[in-house]
Design a protein around this motif. Sequence first.
Motif, PDB file in Angstrom:
ATOM      1  N   CYS A  68       0.828  -1.205   0.000  1.00  5.60           N
ATOM      2  CA  CYS A  68       0.000   0.000   0.000  1.00  5.60           C
ATOM      3  C   CYS A  68       0.866   1.261   0.000  1.00  5.60           C
ATOM      4  CB  CYS A  68      -0.929  -0.008   1.218  1.00  5.60           C
ATOM      5  SG  CYS A  68      -2.217  -1.269   1.144  1.00  5.60           S
ATOM      6  N   LEU A  72       0.588   4.010  -2.951  1.00  6.33           N
ATOM      7  CA  LEU A  72       0.261   5.397  -2.646  1.00  6.33           C
ATOM      8  C   LEU A  72       1.357   6.339  -3.130  1.00  6.33           C
ATOM      9  CD1 LEU A  72      -1.198   5.015   0.971  1.00  6.33           C
ATOM     10  CD2 LEU A  72      -2.461   5.419  -1.135  1.00  6.33           C
ATOM     11  N   PHE A  84      -5.947  13.790  -2.422  1.00  8.72           N
ATOM     12  CA  PHE A  84      -5.037  12.704  -2.075  1.00  8.72           C
ATOM     13  C   PHE A  84      -3.588  13.184  -2.031  1.00  8.72           C
ATOM     14  CE2 PHE A  84      -8.472   9.960  -4.134  1.00  8.72           C
ATOM     15  CZ  PHE A  84      -9.059   9.711  -2.912  1.00  8.72           C
ATOM     16  N   LEU A  87      -3.450  14.538   1.543  1.00 13.17           N
ATOM     17  CA  LEU A  87      -3.613  13.482   2.553  1.00 13.17           C
ATOM     18  C   LEU A  87      -2.401  12.559   2.608  1.00 13.17           C
ATOM     19  CD1 LEU A  87      -7.362  12.437   2.083  1.00 13.17           C
ATOM     20  CD2 LEU A  87      -6.376  13.790   3.941  1.00 13.17           C
ATOM     21  N   ASN A  88      -1.846  12.220   1.457  1.00  7.53           N
ATOM     22  CA  ASN A  88      -0.741  11.257   1.414  1.00  7.53           C
ATOM     23  C   ASN A  88       0.577  11.840   1.901  1.00  7.53           C
ATOM     24  OD1 ASN A  88      -2.387   9.221   0.476  1.00  7.53           O
ATOM     25  ND2 ASN A  88      -1.975   9.658  -1.673  1.00  7.53           N
ATOM     26  N   GLY A  91      -0.202  10.837   5.294  1.00 12.74           N
ATOM     27  CA  GLY A  91      -0.606   9.439   5.426  1.00 12.74           C
ATOM     28  C   GLY A  91       0.504   8.448   5.166  1.00 12.74           C
ATOM     29  N   PHE A 359     -17.451   5.444  -0.475  1.00 18.60           N
ATOM     30  CA  PHE A 359     -17.417   5.294   0.981  1.00 18.60           C
ATOM     31  C   PHE A 359     -18.604   4.481   1.477  1.00 18.60           C
ATOM     32  CE2 PHE A 359     -18.437   6.973   5.280  1.00 18.60           C
ATOM     33  CZ  PHE A 359     -17.303   6.516   5.923  1.00 18.60           C
ATOM     34  N   ALA A 389      -9.965  -0.726   5.692  1.00 20.28           N
ATOM     35  CA  ALA A 389      -9.804   0.713   5.464  1.00 20.28           C
ATOM     36  C   ALA A 389      -8.530   1.004   4.669  1.00 20.28           C
ATOM     37  CB  ALA A 389      -9.769   1.455   6.800  1.00 20.28           C
ATOM     38  N   TYR A 392      -9.187  -0.074   1.084  1.00 19.89           N
ATOM     39  CA  TYR A 392     -10.126   0.871   0.467  1.00 19.89           C
ATOM     40  C   TYR A 392      -9.430   2.176   0.087  1.00 19.89           C
ATOM     41  CZ  TYR A 392     -13.514   4.686   0.475  1.00 19.89           C
ATOM     42  OH  TYR A 392     -14.220   5.819   0.148  1.00 19.89           O
ATOM     43  N   TYR A 393      -8.679   2.739   1.031  1.00 18.14           N
ATOM     44  CA  TYR A 393      -8.014   4.022   0.773  1.00 18.14           C
ATOM     45  C   TYR A 393      -6.994   3.897  -0.359  1.00 18.14           C
ATOM     46  CZ  TYR A 393      -5.395   8.305   1.544  1.00 18.14           C
ATOM     47  OH  TYR A 393      -4.781   9.516   1.366  1.00 18.14           O
ATOM     48  N   THR A 394      -6.244   2.806  -0.363  1.00 13.70           N
ATOM     49  CA  THR A 394      -5.260   2.587  -1.427  1.00 13.70           C
ATOM     50  C   THR A 394      -5.954   2.406  -2.775  1.00 13.70           C
ATOM     51  OG1 THR A 394      -3.792   1.509   0.176  1.00 13.70           O
ATOM     52  CG2 THR A 394      -3.298   1.188  -2.152  1.00 13.70           C
ATOM     53  N   ASN A 397      -7.183   5.623  -4.299  1.00 15.82           N
ATOM     54  CA  ASN A 397      -6.031   6.387  -4.770  1.00 15.82           C
ATOM     55  C   ASN A 397      -5.577   5.908  -6.137  1.00 15.82           C
ATOM     56  OD1 ASN A 397      -4.205   8.400  -2.897  1.00 15.82           O
ATOM     57  ND2 ASN A 397      -5.626   7.188  -1.679  1.00 15.82           N
TER      58      ASN A 397
END
Length: 486
Positions: A68, A72, A84, A87-88, A91, A359, A389, A392-394, A397
């Motif tokens: 991941c 990302l 993103f 956030l990244n 993150g 989501f 989670a 999902y987030y990866t 992206n």
Amino acid sequence: MEINVNKKDWLFLLLCLLLGVLAEESFFRGLIGISYLIFIMAFYAVFFWRYKRFSFSHQRLGYLVLICIWLLSAGYVLNENILFYILNIVGIPVLVIFHLVLVTSPKHFRWNQPTFILYICKKLIGAIKYNVAFTASLGKSAKNGVDDHKLLVWKKILIGVVISLPVLAVVLQLLMKADSQFALMVGGIPNLFRVVDAEGVMRLVVVLICMGAFFGLMQVLVKKQVEAMNQQVWQASVKLDTIISVTVLVLINLVYILFTIVQFRYFFSGSLQGDYTYAEYARKGFFELLFVTLINLSITIVVLSFGESGKNGIRRMRQVLLTILVLSSAVMLSSAFLRLGMYEEAYGFTFTRVLVHSFMIFLVVIFTYTLVKIWVEKLSLFHFYFITALIYYTTINVMDLDRIVVKENISRFEETGKIDAYYLSSLSATGVLGLVELYKRGESIPQLEKILRDKKLESRAESHTWQSYNLKREQVSEKLNELPIK
């Protein structure tokens, strides 16, 4: 803290210095692009070299987190999304720290317990302490063979210089204003200090901070030691009474059952009360339903995590009530999903709406597992939630939600002839690619040629360093230059 530094540690310190230089070059020279992926590659090359004889733990989760992190990081090259992007920046470092601590922690240590967060914090504090102790040991080494009296004299001279500098700065300014000849004589002195570049000093400070962070953390983690930490104390200290939880669930479920009946009678049946259109009805209740669904999920998690099971009768009753709560939440989630879909049909697709759609799909997975957890109590909620989670987030992206927005808006345009070209142009490079496609097809869209002309001028005026290289941005630049627009 006693520090014993060997040749390998000195070589590792040199590698951390080079990593610090690369970090400064990658993240403080403009927009971040391919530089993030290059830094991650270099960072993990140094990490695996330092830990080449180390026995890693929690390897299955470790590999997932590592994949991941790489995906990302690759997102900075493949996609261009401002949300993103921001956030990244935070993150990815958080995931890197979690990964390093995870794979170097003892095998018996459970990462899905709250004490693991304390363990991470302890390692971070330990890295700071290590750097302080390492610096102190260097100072002691430098003092070896030096006369204590001379060292004390030099310390006092240095203190005197530091005290004198601000006083001299004020005095010189006053004297220069008082006498023009004196001002001419000493006016050139500040030029002597221009050899010291303030920006260069700041960059050096950043390099040293990064070097210390990498060196201290990895030196501390290599010591695979952990004090005895009772991971069950925190859970045992908070318990929710069964009678209280059952009472709360009964009252909430009564309201939700009534709401569910209304939803099936009016909304799902295709008939609406009042003068609302479907789009107005969707806009009116979507966020309220989504918020209530999240509240329900929170209630379920609290009861499952801190509630007492009780005896067989009460236990079964609690399970039934929680099941009703989850199923009611599923109805609300379905209603919210349909409302958002109708709203998109009426007003078009945006990044926010597509993100919320994704989501809600994520919430469906979470609720499904939670429903299973209600009846199979040995399952771990946090373990599944964290992994889901992360995936999902990866996924959102990597898959580029902007591309879905563009595709759906183009499909809607083909059906209705409606499209917001200005929104697509502001979306990202993907949005501009969609507009270029429409222009090449000869679609008659107001202001489309003007938008693309402005984007073409912006593209030609932009100048990016190698750190900012982005594949999507390069594609847009090439496509715009091919257009016969002046």
